[in-house]
Structure formats: structure tokens, C-alpha cells
Design a protein around this motif. Structure first.
Motif, PDB file in Angstrom:
ATOM      1  N   ILE A 179     -10.691  -5.543   5.585  1.00 44.13           N
ATOM      2  CA  ILE A 179      -9.942  -5.030   4.445  1.00 44.13           C
ATOM      3  C   ILE A 179      -9.481  -3.598   4.716  1.00 44.13           C
ATOM      4  O   ILE A 179      -8.326  -3.233   4.459  1.00 44.13           O
ATOM      5  N   VAL A 180     -10.391  -2.770   5.250  1.00 43.81           N
ATOM      6  CA  VAL A 180     -10.027  -1.392   5.565  1.00 43.81           C
ATOM      7  C   VAL A 180      -9.038  -1.367   6.731  1.00 43.81           C
ATOM      8  O   VAL A 180      -8.120  -0.546   6.762  1.00 43.81           O
ATOM      9  N   GLU A 181      -9.224  -2.282   7.688  1.00 45.64           N
ATOM     10  CA  GLU A 181      -8.266  -2.378   8.785  1.00 45.64           C
ATOM     11  C   GLU A 181      -6.858  -2.670   8.247  1.00 45.64           C
ATOM     12  O   GLU A 181      -5.872  -2.061   8.675  1.00 45.64           O
ATOM     13  N   ASN A 182      -6.776  -3.620   7.320  1.00 44.44           N
ATOM     14  CA  ASN A 182      -5.474  -3.957   6.735  1.00 44.44           C
ATOM     15  C   ASN A 182      -4.851  -2.761   6.021  1.00 44.44           C
ATOM     16  O   ASN A 182      -3.635  -2.564   6.049  1.00 44.44           O
ATOM     17  N   THR A 183      -5.697  -1.960   5.374  1.00 45.23           N
ATOM     18  CA  THR A 183      -5.198  -0.759   4.711  1.00 45.23           C
ATOM     19  C   THR A 183      -4.580   0.203   5.714  1.00 45.23           C
ATOM     20  O   THR A 183      -3.492   0.759   5.484  1.00 45.23           O
ATOM     21  N   VAL A 184      -5.264   0.396   6.862  1.00 42.46           N
ATOM     22  CA  VAL A 184      -4.736   1.286   7.900  1.00 42.46           C
ATOM     23  C   VAL A 184      -3.402   0.770   8.418  1.00 42.46           C
ATOM     24  O   VAL A 184      -2.436   1.529   8.593  1.00 42.46           O
ATOM     25  N   ARG A 185      -3.331  -0.518   8.660  1.00 41.83           N
ATOM     26  CA  ARG A 185      -2.086  -1.098   9.174  1.00 41.83           C
ATOM     27  C   ARG A 185      -0.954  -0.980   8.142  1.00 41.83           C
ATOM     28  O   ARG A 185       0.198  -0.720   8.496  1.00 41.83           O
ATOM     29  N   GLU A 186      -1.287  -1.177   6.873  1.00 41.44           N
ATOM     30  CA  GLU A 186      -0.259  -1.050   5.841  1.00 41.44           C
ATOM     31  C   GLU A 186       0.233   0.390   5.711  1.00 41.44           C
ATOM     32  O   GLU A 186       1.407   0.629   5.448  1.00 41.44           O
ATOM     33  N   LEU A 187      -0.665   1.355   5.907  1.00 45.91           N
ATOM     34  CA  LEU A 187      -0.252   2.756   5.863  1.00 45.91           C
ATOM     35  C   LEU A 187       0.717   3.090   6.997  1.00 45.91           C
ATOM     36  O   LEU A 187       1.449   4.082   6.925  1.00 45.91           O
ATOM     37  N   THR A 220       0.826  -1.209   0.000  1.00 44.69           N
ATOM     38  CA  THR A 220       0.000   0.000   0.000  1.00 44.69           C
ATOM     39  C   THR A 220       0.858   1.256   0.000  1.00 44.69           C
ATOM     40  O   THR A 220       0.575   2.226  -0.710  1.00 44.69           O
ATOM     41  N   LEU A 221       1.937   1.261   0.792  1.00 45.65           N
ATOM     42  CA  LEU A 221       2.825   2.417   0.816  1.00 45.65           C
ATOM     43  C   LEU A 221       3.616   2.540  -0.491  1.00 45.65           C
ATOM     44  O   LEU A 221       3.986   3.639  -0.901  1.00 45.65           O
ATOM     45  N   ALA A 222       3.888   1.416  -1.146  1.00 42.10           N
ATOM     46  CA  ALA A 222       4.516   1.482  -2.471  1.00 42.10           C
ATOM     47  C   ALA A 222       3.565   2.147  -3.458  1.00 42.10           C
ATOM     48  O   ALA A 222       3.984   2.939  -4.311  1.00 42.10           O
ATOM     49  N   LYS A 223       2.270   1.848  -3.331  1.00 40.89           N
ATOM     50  CA  LYS A 223       1.257   2.504  -4.160  1.00 40.89           C
ATOM     51  C   LYS A 223       1.215   4.000  -3.867  1.00 40.89           C
ATOM     52  O   LYS A 223       1.106   4.828  -4.770  1.00 40.89           O
ATOM     53  N   VAL A 224       1.266   4.331  -2.572  1.00 40.97           N
ATOM     54  CA  VAL A 224       1.270   5.733  -2.164  1.00 40.97           C
ATOM     55  C   VAL A 224       2.486   6.448  -2.745  1.00 40.97           C
ATOM     56  O   VAL A 224       2.392   7.561  -3.271  1.00 40.97           O
ATOM     57  N   ALA A 225       3.645   5.799  -2.653  1.00 36.75           N
ATOM     58  CA  ALA A 225       4.875   6.388  -3.188  1.00 36.75           C
ATOM     59  C   ALA A 225       4.765   6.601  -4.693  1.00 36.75           C
ATOM     60  O   ALA A 225       5.223   7.617  -5.228  1.00 36.75           O
TER      61      ALA A 225
END
Length: 421
Positions: free
Chosen positions: A223-231, A147-152
Motif C-alpha cells: 500500500i505504501v509502495e503504491n503511494t510512492v509510485r502514485e506520487l 493521490t496527486l489529485a489529493k495532493v493538488a
């Protein structure tokens, strides 16, 4: 660490690789049957033309006035250049996951140490190599989670200060980028979900990252929880979860020319049924229900016509024969004399994992797995539709309208570029 390599305006960029005449011109690419705009190069975007999914006929004069180059979708060219891009990116990491035709993740390990030259230098090298060898412009984003790679990668494309390369390897950089991202720009957060998050006062990715993951799970989903943790740098996605099996499989397409005959519509539906069955077996799934539809164009003067048919299988199946057999009974509902059909399609719903489904003792499956495997293997080796269902017909009647098709430079002998010295 993960790196996401993403081509910029993939389809439009591919059109410029072998055609130097249009490299400095605005280019837009159209969808099937030249219906809508599906891609626009950076020059076209800066001119304010080429908005995605706008019907071509509505903006035709505007595009002509702006001197925009129009191209039909050249899937053969895009697929080959995509493979070249992936092969090039794969040289820079021990593991690669091809996410889509224009994106791939590179994985460097759980406890990856920065390369000697640094992550930014590595990302820059990947970008320059793909441009030099494939001639596709890409952006590279590197982060400790997918997710952070996507953000980057988002930052590399759209955040000021990053020029095609971004690395989120510090807390300060992560906060700076996430604070500038809307919550719906986060991977996996769509418009509807974004509205619910906005109602809670979560407008930016940084605000989402600072929420309690457990509370987010209660209010939304894991799924949203996993997104928060990945961020927050905790890896929650695996390669399997990144490309999870589809919950629905559809095959739809508008016709190059309107059709009115019963047999033509039936053959088109059979072709779609064959396509979805192949996709179903490829992801090792079974379908318990199926939907079919046929429609005229809402722009036709005769009036809009749309019919659909829903079928539930007694026993879930992935056998092409069972799926195609549904069409005969559906035609009674879908076909009406005098209608000029513009589009039809088939969808498979209620999908189950082939290896986990529990069959009923009194309703055995009549699938022939060996026959289907044989068909798939033959078609994979000798080309699509080498072996096909007779209901599909033997003449190609539904070829796409591609009036602005560029040459298939890399996959067709007659289209190989010629250099005159």
C-alpha cells in the motif's frame, strides 16, 4: 488525469446555504446528541474556536463569548446538498467516483489531453459552477493520479499561491507542492506510519516520493509502495481500490437520555445490529465474529461502567436474524441494574467476501438470502425500518438529541423556505 472536488467545511457550509443571517458569522456543527464539535467554518477557524472533536460542554462558554452560531448535525440537509454537488461536478467529466459526502473524483482518461481552455481554467469553472448552483464553496485539485489529485486539492486549500484551484501537471509544480507537505498529509499515511517514516528521515511528501518503491514495500507494505509510485505519476489506484470493502463494520451511538432498563438496552443493541447487517450485505460480505459493548459516561458521578461481549459465528453470516440473536446471550454480560447507560454499539469483525467464501460441508449456512434481499428492497423503496426485526421495538426511544437543529429545507415540506414579496 484525475480531479478531486472537495467541499470546504461541508457541514458548516451547508448550514449557511439557506440561512443568509449566518453567512458572515462563525458556525460550528455538533456530532450526534450534540456531543462534540465535528465541523467549523473558516470564520470560526480563524477565530481559533471550533477545534474538532472537543466536547461541546467544555467550550460552550468560549463559543458563546465569541458569538459562534451552534448547529446540530442536520444529516438530511447535508445528504441532499451533497447529491446536488456531485450531480453538478459530474457534468464536467466522463466518469465520477463519489468518495465521501463532501468529496468526489473526476476521471478524464489515461491519456487525457488538456481541454482547450487548460486544466486550471476547467478546475476554476467547476468551482464557480458549484458555488453558483449549489452555493457550496469547494476546492479542486487536478493531477495524473488519484493521490496527486489529493495532493493538488491539499495545495488548493492550504499552500500559499493557490486560491481554491491547483493543477500538478509539471514536474516543477509537483516538487514545489510535495516539498511543502508533511509526510502525514499524504493520502493514506497516518500518524503511526508517519512516525516510522520520520525515523527513516522521511519528513516531507517529496522525500517519500524519492524513495525506492521496492525498498519501501519491503519495509512497510504494498500500500505504501503504491503511494510512492502514485506520487511519481504512476496510476496504482482503481475505482475499486479507492473504495475498497471495509474490514470492520460498526454502528455506535450515544443516547439522547440515559437509559437504565433491560429492554431498552436490548432494543438499542438490536437497532445497531440491524444497521450493521444492512451495511454488511450492501458490500456483499459475511462476518465471522461480532463484538457488542455498553457503557456509562466517564463524566457521570456514579463511576464509569463498561462491558463488552465477543461472539464467534460457527458459520460466517450476513443474515440479520443470526446477528440479532446474539444479543440475548450477550445481555447477561452487558446489563447491570442501576447503571445509567450512555452509549452502546455493535461491531462486525473478520469479514469475508460473500462470493469467495468456502463453506464447510458439515456446517451449512442457515442464511436466508431471499428473505434478506426482500427486506432490503422494501426498506429501500418505502423507507428505512418499513420492515424490521421485532427485537428492535416499535417505538422510537433513541432519537438523537439535536437541540440546535436547523430546518430540513430540501427534504421536509414544512421546512421549505418561504419567500415573502
Amino acid at each position: 488525469m484525475f480531479a478531486l472536488c472537495d467541499a470546504n467545511s461541508m457541514y458548516a457550509s451547508c448550514e449557511k446555504v439557506f440561512d443568509p443571517r449566518i453567512r458572515n458569522k462563525p458556525v460550528v456543527v455538533l456530532t450526534n446528541n450534540d456531543g462534540c464539535i465535528c465541523a467549523a467554518c473558516g470564520i470560526a477557524k480563524r477565530l481559533g474556536v471550533g477545534k474538532k472533536f472537543v466536547p461541546y460542554f467544555q467550550v460552550k462558554k468560549e463559543l458563546e463569548a465569541a458569538g459562534v452560531v451552534i448547529r446540530s448535525s442536520n444529516y438530511e440537509l447535508y445528504a441532499d446538498l451533497s447529491q446536488r454537488m456531485m450531480d453538478t461536478c459530474a457534468r464536467f467529466a466522463p466518469d465520477i467516483n463519489v468518495y465521501s459526502i463532501d468529496e468526489c473524483f473526476l476521471y478524464y482518461g489515461k491519456e487525457a489531453t488538456p481541454p482547450q481552455e487548460g486544466w486550471t481554467a476547467l478546475a476554476t469553472q467547476i468551482r464557480k459552477t458549484v458555488w453558483r448552483e449549489v452555493r457550496l464553496p469547494i476546492c479542486v485539485g487536478i493531477g495524473p493520479t488519484p493521490t496527486l489529485a489529493k495532493v493538488a486539492n491539499h495545495a488548493a486549500k492550504k499552500v500559499e499561491g493557490f486560491k481554491g484551484v491547483a493543477v500538478l501537471d509539471t514536474q516543477a509544480t509537483r516538487k514545489d507542492v510535495l516539498s511543502q507537505m508533511g509526510v502525514t498529509e499524504v493520502w493514506g499515511i497516518g500518524k503511526r506510519l508517519g512516525l516510522r517514516l520520520n525515523a527513516l528521515g522521511i519528513d516531507t511528501a517529496w522525500q517519500l516520493a524519492n524513495r525506492d518503491p521496492s525498498q519501501i514495500r519491503k519495509e512497510f507494505s504494498i500500500i505504501v509502495e503504491n503511494t510512492v509510485r502514485e506520487l511519481n505519476g504512476e496510476v496504482r489506484h482503481t475505482w475499486d481500490s479507492v473504495r475498497a470493502a471495509k474490514k470492520e463494520i460498526y454502528s455506535t451511538r450515544s443516547f439522547g437520555n440515559r437509559i437504565t432498563e433491560f429492554n431498552e438496552l436490548r432494543s438499542a443493541l438490536a437497532s445497531h445490529a440491524e444497521t450493521v447487517a444492512i451495511k454488511l450485505r450492501k458490500q456483499k460480505s459475511l462476518t465471522a465474529s461480532m463484538t457488542l459493548f455498553a457503557t456509562s459516561s466517564p463524566h457521570d458521578a456514579e463511576g464509569y461502567f463498561r462491558r463488552s461481549h465477543f461472539h464467534r459465528f460457527t458459520v460466517p453470516t450476513n443474515d440479520t436474524r443470526n446477528i440479532v440473536n446474539v444479543i440475548e446471550s450477550a445481555m447477561v454480560q452487558l446489563y447491570q441494574s442501576g447503571v445509567r447507560y450512555y452509549k452502546c454499539g455493535v461491531g462486525l469483525l473478520d469479514l469475508h467476501d460473500e462470493g469467495l467464501f468456502q463453506y464447510d460441508l458439515f456446517s451449512p449456512s442457515n442464511d436466508n438470502a431471499k428473505l434478506m434481499s426482500c427486506m432490503d428492497n422494501i426498506n429501500a423503496k418505502y423507507g428505512r425500518s418499513t420492515v424490521q426485526m421485532a427485537a428492535k421495538g416499535f417505538e422510537q426511544k433513541f432519537a438523537m438529541r439535536r437541540e440546535f437543529l436547523s430546518p430540513q429545507y430540501t427534504t421536509k415540506w414544512s421546512d421549505i423556505p418561504k419567500i415573502l414579496c
